[in-house]
Structures are given as C-alpha cells and as structure tokens.
Design an enzyme around this catalytic site. Structure first.
Site, PDB file in Angstrom:
ATOM      1  N   ASP A   1      42.519  39.977  42.352  1.00 22.09           N
ATOM      2  CA  ASP A   1      43.207  41.129  42.945  1.00 22.09           C
ATOM      3  C   ASP A   1      43.564  42.178  41.882  1.00 22.09           C
ATOM      4  OD1 ASP A   1      44.337  42.586  44.978  1.00 22.09           O
ATOM      5  OD2 ASP A   1      46.244  41.525  44.933  1.00 22.09           O
TER       6      ASP A   1
ATOM      7  N   LEU B   1      28.544  23.214  36.994  1.00 20.51           N
ATOM      8  CA  LEU B   1      29.621  23.860  37.767  1.00 20.51           C
ATOM      9  C   LEU B   1      29.206  24.194  39.205  1.00 20.51           C
ATOM     10  CD1 LEU B   1      32.466  25.437  37.447  1.00 20.51           C
ATOM     11  CD2 LEU B   1      31.034  27.455  37.107  1.00 20.51           C
TER      12      LEU B   1
ATOM     13  N   HIS C   1      36.242  47.896  41.325  1.00 18.85           N
ATOM     14  CA  HIS C   1      35.395  46.761  41.717  1.00 18.85           C
ATOM     15  C   HIS C   1      34.201  46.623  40.762  1.00 18.85           C
ATOM     16  CE1 HIS C   1      37.810  46.233  45.209  1.00 18.85           C
ATOM     17  NE2 HIS C   1      37.356  47.284  45.860  1.00 18.85           N
TER      18      HIS C   1
HETATM   19  C1  FPP Z   1      40.984  42.850  45.565  1.00 19.76           C
HETATM   20  O1  FPP Z   1      41.367  43.985  44.835  1.00 19.76           O
HETATM   21  C2  FPP Z   1      39.598  42.594  45.278  1.00 19.76           C
HETATM   22  C3  FPP Z   1      38.623  42.583  46.191  1.00 19.76           C
HETATM   23  C4  FPP Z   1      38.846  42.826  47.633  1.00 19.76           C
HETATM   24  C5  FPP Z   1      37.244  42.370  45.809  1.00 19.76           C
HETATM   25  C6  FPP Z   1      37.008  41.555  44.578  1.00 19.76           C
HETATM   26  C7  FPP Z   1      35.709  41.928  44.073  1.00 19.76           C
HETATM   27  C8  FPP Z   1      35.322  41.920  42.781  1.00 19.76           C
HETATM   28  C9  FPP Z   1      36.125  41.365  41.704  1.00 19.76           C
HETATM   29  C10 FPP Z   1      34.027  42.503  42.392  1.00 19.76           C
HETATM   30  C11 FPP Z   1      32.913  42.001  43.235  1.00 19.76           C
HETATM   31  C12 FPP Z   1      32.054  41.186  42.425  1.00 19.76           C
HETATM   32  C13 FPP Z   1      31.128  40.383  42.895  1.00 19.76           C
HETATM   33  C14 FPP Z   1      30.278  39.733  41.922  1.00 19.76           C
HETATM   34  C15 FPP Z   1      30.945  40.117  44.318  1.00 19.76           C
HETATM   35  P1  FPP Z   1      41.969  45.229  45.616  1.00 19.76           P
HETATM   36  O2  FPP Z   1      40.919  46.264  45.708  1.00 19.76           O
HETATM   37  O3  FPP Z   1      42.575  44.792  46.885  1.00 19.76           O
HETATM   38  O4  FPP Z   1      43.044  45.688  44.586  1.00 19.76           O
HETATM   39  P2  FPP Z   1      44.417  46.406  44.907  1.00 19.76           P
HETATM   40  O5  FPP Z   1      45.335  45.328  45.413  1.00 19.76           O
HETATM   41  O6  FPP Z   1      44.805  46.908  43.581  1.00 19.76           O
HETATM   42  O7  FPP Z   1      44.159  47.484  45.912  1.00 19.76           O
END
Ligand code: FPP
Length: 255
Positions: free
Chosen positions: A12, A123, A29
């Site tokens: 997150d 893994l 992202h």
């Molecule tokens: C939450 O951060 C994160 C996600 C919803 C997506 C996580 C995705 C990645 C780490 C990259 C994708 C990588 C692959 C390899 C699939 P948020 O956007 O909700 O953050 P915020 O709480 O700051 O808004």
C-alpha cells in the site's frame, strides 16, 4: 524464535507516494512494480516457502479506468520481464483471484508462466489479483458442498478448496503505507499470523527493511493459543487432548 515460512504483503501507499511528488497515482504503481522484483528476489534468497502479494483487490475494480488498466499492464510487463528470472530461481508462480475479466493476452501469459513453473521446488510466489478473501471462502464452501452434499464441512475440507492450498497458513502479514487494516486479504490464512505495519510507502520499501522485519518478527514468541511454558512440555495438540480428557473425567466424578 519462530520460523517464518509464508509472508503475505499488502503493498500500500503507491498513490500517496506519487501525490506527495506531484505525480499521477499511476506513477506510484510503476515505481512500486520495481520494488516487487527486489522483494521477490529477497524472499527467494532467504529461502522462504511462500510469498503472497496483494496486487489488485476485487474492490480495486472501482478505481478510475486508466489506473485499473495500468495495473493490468504492469502485471503483464512484470511477467514478461521476470519470467526467465522466476524460472532460474526455481520459483513456482500462481495468480489467485477471479482473473476472467483481465485482457486475454494477460490471462494467456499468466497461464504460460504458471505452466512453465509448475514443477519448481523453490518459493511459492503468488500474486493476488482481482482477489477477495470472502469470495475465496464462499467459493471454497460452495465447491465442497457440490461434491459432498451430505457431509459436514471441516477446517481441513475448506482449506483444500482455496485457490492455492499448498501455500498454507500465513506466518507474517506486512502492510506498507501506514494504514492498519487487513482489507479482505487472506482472512482465513492469517488466523495466527503475526502482523507488521510499517509507515514506509510501497515504492520506498526496500529489501533491507524486509529482512529487518523478518529478523525482528522471528524473535517474537508465537503461542497459537497456548501458554509459553506448555510449549516446551508437550505438543499443543497433545496438551489439548490431555486437558479435554481430564476435564471430562472431572465432570463425570462431579455428577
Ligand atoms: C495500493 O496502493 C496498491 C495497489 C492497489 C496496487 C499494488 C500494485 C503494485 C505494487 C504494482 C503492480 C505490480 C505488479 C507486478 C502487478 P494505493 O494506490 O491504494 O496507495 P494509496 O493508499 O497511497 O492511495
């Protein structure tokens, strides 16, 4: 000291990290997906049994269309870029979740990587994508009932019907980004997991912090509902059986 075998991570903080830098959320992202590669490598190097990463929840479908499509593209890019490394590190890859609505070429690629790594012995790497834990539990129960209409369901039965039963229970769940909640992730599997919340936003999470968390949490005493002195005396199941037998005997004598 306890052995950490299965780690689950809620990645997150991408959006807030980007916003703080006056960039669009999707930039967070993109940076976050590079972190995924380094944490997977660390988990494999450390000899963990399983790493499960929450990449896209069922609730994330309601995000703006460009953000959703960026996440799909990042999944595809990650697999194209990393599939050789996944193979050479003996990693067994799987996506859990309802991926039927993803672009066809992404589904094809997921299937290819899953197939080519199915005999790997290292893994268990799992991406939770379009995943929701309540949906996973409901699906498991319904699938069980379909094939066993007259049998009462047990814990062992339900586990068998999860998306990836071989990954087992989670020992440690980490959430980056400073929030302290579970967000419908592996609700059943975290029943006895240690929880660790770090303020570090995912794009700034490093292998160094990951390893420090693992070292720190493996020093915690995990009692699984037992008390510490009993751990040395008897296996917890044996102890529970002995207690039940004694309790029963005493109740009969009381009557
Ligand atoms: C939450 O951060 C994160 C996600 C919803 C997506 C996580 C995705 C990645 C780490 C990259 C994708 C990588 C692959 C390899 C699939 P948020 O956007 O909700 O953050 P915020 O709480 O700051 O808004």
């Amino acid at each position: 000291m306890s052995e950490i075998k299965h780690v689950a991570i809620i990645m997150d903080g991408n959006g807030r990290w980007a916003k703080q830098r006056f960039r669009p959320r999707i930039w967070g992202h993109v940076r976050g997906s590079a972190v995924v590669s380094s944490i997977v490598q660390s988990a494999s190097d450390r000899g963990l049994k399983a790493l499960t990463l929450y990449a896209f929840s069922t609730e994330n479908w309601s995000r703006p269309v460009d953000e959703v499509s960026t996440l799909f593209k990042l999944l595809r890019k990650f697999l194209l870029k990393e599939k050789e490394r996944i193979l050479s590190n003996n990693i067994k890859f799987k996506v859990i979740g309802e991926i039927g609505n993803l672009p066809k070429e992404t589904i094809k690629l997921i299937n290819e990587v899953e197939e080519s790594t199915k005999d790997a012995t290292g893994l268990f790497l799992t991406f939770a994508f379009s995943y929701g834990s309540r949906a996973e539990i409901i699906k498991a129960v319904n699938t069980f009932i379909e094939s066993n209409p007259n049998k009462e369901i047990t814990e062992a039965d339900i586990k068998k019907y999860f998306y990836r039963p071989e990954a087992g229970d989670v020992d440690l769940m980490i959430r980056t980004g400073g929030e302290q909640r579970i967000s419908n992730f592996l609700l059943w599997q975290i029943a006895y997991a240690e929880l660790y919340f770090t303020p570090t936003k995912w794009p700034e999470f490093t292998s160094n912090e990951f390893c420090k968390i693992l070292d720190q949490v493996s020093m915690r005493e995990r009692r699984f509902g037992n008390v510490s002195s009993q751990n040395d005396l008897m296996d917890s199941c044996e102890q529970a059986d002995a207690n039940k037998a004694n309790f029963l005997k005493e109740s009969i004598t009381d009557v």
